[in-house]
Write a protein that holds these residues in place. Structure first.
Motif, PDB file in Angstrom:
ATOM      1  N   THR A 272       0.833  -1.207   0.000  1.00  0.00           N
ATOM      2  CA  THR A 272       0.000   0.000   0.000  1.00  0.00           C
ATOM      3  C   THR A 272       0.866   1.255   0.000  1.00  0.00           C
ATOM      4  O   THR A 272       0.619   2.189  -0.775  1.00  0.00           O
ATOM      5  CB  THR A 272      -0.948  -0.002   1.212  1.00  0.00           C
ATOM      6  N   HIS A 273       1.878   1.295   0.827  1.00  0.00           N
ATOM      7  CA  HIS A 273       2.739   2.471   0.901  1.00  0.00           C
ATOM      8  C   HIS A 273       3.545   2.658  -0.381  1.00  0.00           C
ATOM      9  O   HIS A 273       3.740   3.791  -0.829  1.00  0.00           O
ATOM     10  CB  HIS A 273       3.663   2.374   2.110  1.00  0.00           C
ATOM     11  N   ARG A 274       3.985   1.553  -0.990  1.00  0.00           N
ATOM     12  CA  ARG A 274       4.701   1.669  -2.262  1.00  0.00           C
ATOM     13  C   ARG A 274       3.788   2.187  -3.357  1.00  0.00           C
ATOM     14  O   ARG A 274       4.214   2.970  -4.214  1.00  0.00           O
ATOM     15  CB  ARG A 274       5.316   0.324  -2.658  1.00  0.00           C
ATOM     16  N   ILE A 275       2.518   1.778  -3.341  1.00  0.00           N
ATOM     17  CA  ILE A 275       1.549   2.279  -4.331  1.00  0.00           C
ATOM     18  C   ILE A 275       1.325   3.769  -4.133  1.00  0.00           C
ATOM     19  O   ILE A 275       1.276   4.538  -5.100  1.00  0.00           O
ATOM     20  CB  ILE A 275       0.230   1.481  -4.254  1.00  0.00           C
ATOM     21  N   VAL A 276       1.189   4.194  -2.891  1.00  0.00           N
ATOM     22  CA  VAL A 276       1.012   5.627  -2.611  1.00  0.00           C
ATOM     23  C   VAL A 276       2.242   6.401  -3.081  1.00  0.00           C
ATOM     24  O   VAL A 276       2.123   7.427  -3.758  1.00  0.00           O
ATOM     25  CB  VAL A 276       0.729   5.864  -1.119  1.00  0.00           C
ATOM     26  N   ARG A 277       3.410   5.906  -2.743  1.00  0.00           N
ATOM     27  CA  ARG A 277       4.656   6.565  -3.162  1.00  0.00           C
ATOM     28  C   ARG A 277       4.725   6.648  -4.693  1.00  0.00           C
ATOM     29  O   ARG A 277       5.003   7.709  -5.259  1.00  0.00           O
ATOM     30  CB  ARG A 277       5.857   5.800  -2.609  1.00  0.00           C
ATOM     31  N   PHE A 278       4.444   5.533  -5.379  1.00  0.00           N
ATOM     32  CA  PHE A 278       4.465   5.486  -6.841  1.00  0.00           C
ATOM     33  C   PHE A 278       3.447   6.470  -7.425  1.00  0.00           C
ATOM     34  O   PHE A 278       3.740   7.196  -8.381  1.00  0.00           O
ATOM     35  CB  PHE A 278       4.159   4.059  -7.315  1.00  0.00           C
ATOM     36  N   SER A 279       2.259   6.514  -6.843  1.00  0.00           N
ATOM     37  CA  SER A 279       1.196   7.399  -7.332  1.00  0.00           C
ATOM     38  C   SER A 279       1.592   8.865  -7.207  1.00  0.00           C
ATOM     39  O   SER A 279       1.340   9.669  -8.120  1.00  0.00           O
ATOM     40  CB  SER A 279      -0.095   7.142  -6.559  1.00  0.00           C
ATOM     41  N   LEU A 280       2.204   9.216  -6.086  1.00  0.00           N
ATOM     42  CA  LEU A 280       2.641  10.595  -5.888  1.00  0.00           C
ATOM     43  C   LEU A 280       3.803  10.952  -6.808  1.00  0.00           C
ATOM     44  O   LEU A 280       3.804  12.027  -7.426  1.00  0.00           O
ATOM     45  CB  LEU A 280       3.041  10.812  -4.422  1.00  0.00           C
ATOM     46  N   GLU A 281       4.762  10.064  -6.930  1.00  0.00           N
ATOM     47  CA  GLU A 281       5.928  10.325  -7.787  1.00  0.00           C
ATOM     48  C   GLU A 281       5.552  10.437  -9.254  1.00  0.00           C
ATOM     49  O   GLU A 281       6.162  11.204 -10.002  1.00  0.00           O
ATOM     50  CB  GLU A 281       6.973   9.226  -7.619  1.00  0.00           C
ATOM     51  N   ASN A 282       4.554   9.671  -9.673  1.00  0.00           N
ATOM     52  CA  ASN A 282       4.180   9.622 -11.091  1.00  0.00           C
ATOM     53  C   ASN A 282       2.915  10.410 -11.398  1.00  0.00           C
ATOM     54  O   ASN A 282       2.370  10.304 -12.493  1.00  0.00           O
ATOM     55  CB  ASN A 282       4.040   8.166 -11.533  1.00  0.00           C
ATOM     56  N   HIS A 283       2.442  11.170 -10.432  1.00  0.00           N
ATOM     57  CA  HIS A 283       1.288  12.060 -10.603  1.00  0.00           C
ATOM     58  C   HIS A 283       0.065  11.335 -11.153  1.00  0.00           C
ATOM     59  O   HIS A 283      -0.608  11.812 -12.065  1.00  0.00           O
ATOM     60  CB  HIS A 283       1.648  13.245 -11.498  1.00  0.00           C
ATOM     61  N   LEU A 284      -0.211  10.152 -10.595  1.00  0.00           N
ATOM     62  CA  LEU A 284      -1.403   9.416 -11.009  1.00  0.00           C
ATOM     63  C   LEU A 284      -2.644  10.141 -10.516  1.00  0.00           C
ATOM     64  O   LEU A 284      -2.629  10.809  -9.477  1.00  0.00           O
ATOM     65  CB  LEU A 284      -1.399   8.007 -10.424  1.00  0.00           C
ATOM     66  N   SER A 285      -3.741   9.978 -11.243  1.00  0.00           N
ATOM     67  CA  SER A 285      -5.026  10.486 -10.758  1.00  0.00           C
ATOM     68  C   SER A 285      -5.483   9.574  -9.621  1.00  0.00           C
ATOM     69  O   SER A 285      -4.988   8.449  -9.480  1.00  0.00           O
ATOM     70  CB  SER A 285      -6.065  10.477 -11.883  1.00  0.00           C
ATOM     71  N   ILE A 286      -6.427  10.030  -8.855  1.00  0.00           N
ATOM     72  CA  ILE A 286      -6.938   9.197  -7.758  1.00  0.00           C
ATOM     73  C   ILE A 286      -7.590   7.932  -8.316  1.00  0.00           C
ATOM     74  O   ILE A 286      -7.483   6.868  -7.710  1.00  0.00           O
ATOM     75  CB  ILE A 286      -7.891   9.974  -6.825  1.00  0.00           C
ATOM     76  N   ASP A 287      -8.230   8.023  -9.462  1.00  0.00           N
ATOM     77  CA  ASP A 287      -8.844   6.837 -10.069  1.00  0.00           C
ATOM     78  C   ASP A 287      -7.776   5.821 -10.478  1.00  0.00           C
ATOM     79  O   ASP A 287      -7.926   4.625 -10.233  1.00  0.00           O
ATOM     80  CB  ASP A 287      -9.702   7.214 -11.276  1.00  0.00           C
ATOM     81  N   GLU A 288      -6.700   6.306 -11.092  1.00  0.00           N
ATOM     82  CA  GLU A 288      -5.611   5.407 -11.480  1.00  0.00           C
ATOM     83  C   GLU A 288      -4.957   4.779 -10.252  1.00  0.00           C
ATOM     84  O   GLU A 288      -4.679   3.579 -10.235  1.00  0.00           O
ATOM     85  CB  GLU A 288      -4.552   6.170 -12.280  1.00  0.00           C
ATOM     86  N   ALA A 289      -4.736   5.602  -9.224  1.00  0.00           N
ATOM     87  CA  ALA A 289      -4.118   5.092  -7.995  1.00  0.00           C
ATOM     88  C   ALA A 289      -5.027   4.077  -7.311  1.00  0.00           C
ATOM     89  O   ALA A 289      -4.560   3.048  -6.819  1.00  0.00           O
ATOM     90  CB  ALA A 289      -3.806   6.251  -7.046  1.00  0.00           C
ATOM     91  N   ASP A 290      -6.328   4.354  -7.287  1.00  0.00           N
ATOM     92  CA  ASP A 290      -7.262   3.433  -6.653  1.00  0.00           C
ATOM     93  C   ASP A 290      -7.347   2.118  -7.424  1.00  0.00           C
ATOM     94  O   ASP A 290      -7.403   1.050  -6.824  1.00  0.00           O
ATOM     95  CB  ASP A 290      -8.647   4.064  -6.518  1.00  0.00           C
ATOM     96  N   ASP A 291      -7.334   2.201  -8.747  1.00  0.00           N
ATOM     97  CA  ASP A 291      -7.341   0.974  -9.559  1.00  0.00           C
ATOM     98  C   ASP A 291      -6.090   0.138  -9.288  1.00  0.00           C
ATOM     99  O   ASP A 291      -6.172  -1.086  -9.159  1.00  0.00           O
ATOM    100  CB  ASP A 291      -7.418   1.313 -11.055  1.00  0.00           C
TER     101      ASP A 291
END
Length: 130
Positions: free
Chosen positions: A95-114
């Motif tokens: 979960t924390h790696r996904i959050v880190r990846f999402s923030l670093e790669n500027h994912l949308s919340i929908d992309e991050a949630d998927d």
């Protein structure tokens, strides 16, 4: 004894989150978030928004903060500082790696949630909204 207990509660209530709540309110104001677009942008319910804007004495779950930080496009450094204010530290969990990846790669919340759901079968919120 009762006097000390009352004093202790009054002087320790929400100390850890006060700086966090101030920062979250600044995020809401900076992004001109209303309750409706907060819910839409973060996939969260009204409850976190109301808690933030009322400066209520409540701690936030990690995924709630993550959803807010991802939705408003905070940098990893900004998010990490605010996680620390809330008493969280990014570790090496999925979960924390996904959050880190999402923030670093500027994912949308929908992309991050998927991505979160694909890897953990969890969402940033309790029940999947249709």
């Amino acid at each position: 004894m009762d006097e000390f207990n009352r004093y202790n509660r009054e002087n320790n209530t929400n100390l850890r989150c006060s700086a966090l709540l101030i920062a979250l309110n600044q995020i809401i104001n900076k992004n001109n978030l209303t309750i409706q677009n907060f819910c839409t942008r973060t996939l969260l319910s009204e409850h976190p928004f109301k808690t933030i804007v009322s400066y209520a004495s409540e701690s936030f779950q990690f995924k709630t903060l993550a959803a807010i930080f991802i939705a408003v496009g905070l940098s990893l450094e900004e998010a990490d500082n605010l996680f620390h204010e809330a008493g969280y530290f990014l570790n090496n969990s999925v979960t924390h790696r996904i959050v880190r990846f999402s923030l670093e790669n500027h994912l949308s919340i929908d992309e991050a949630d998927d991505l979160l759901y694909a890897k953990t079968h969890q969402h940033f919120y309790k029940a999947k909204k249709n």
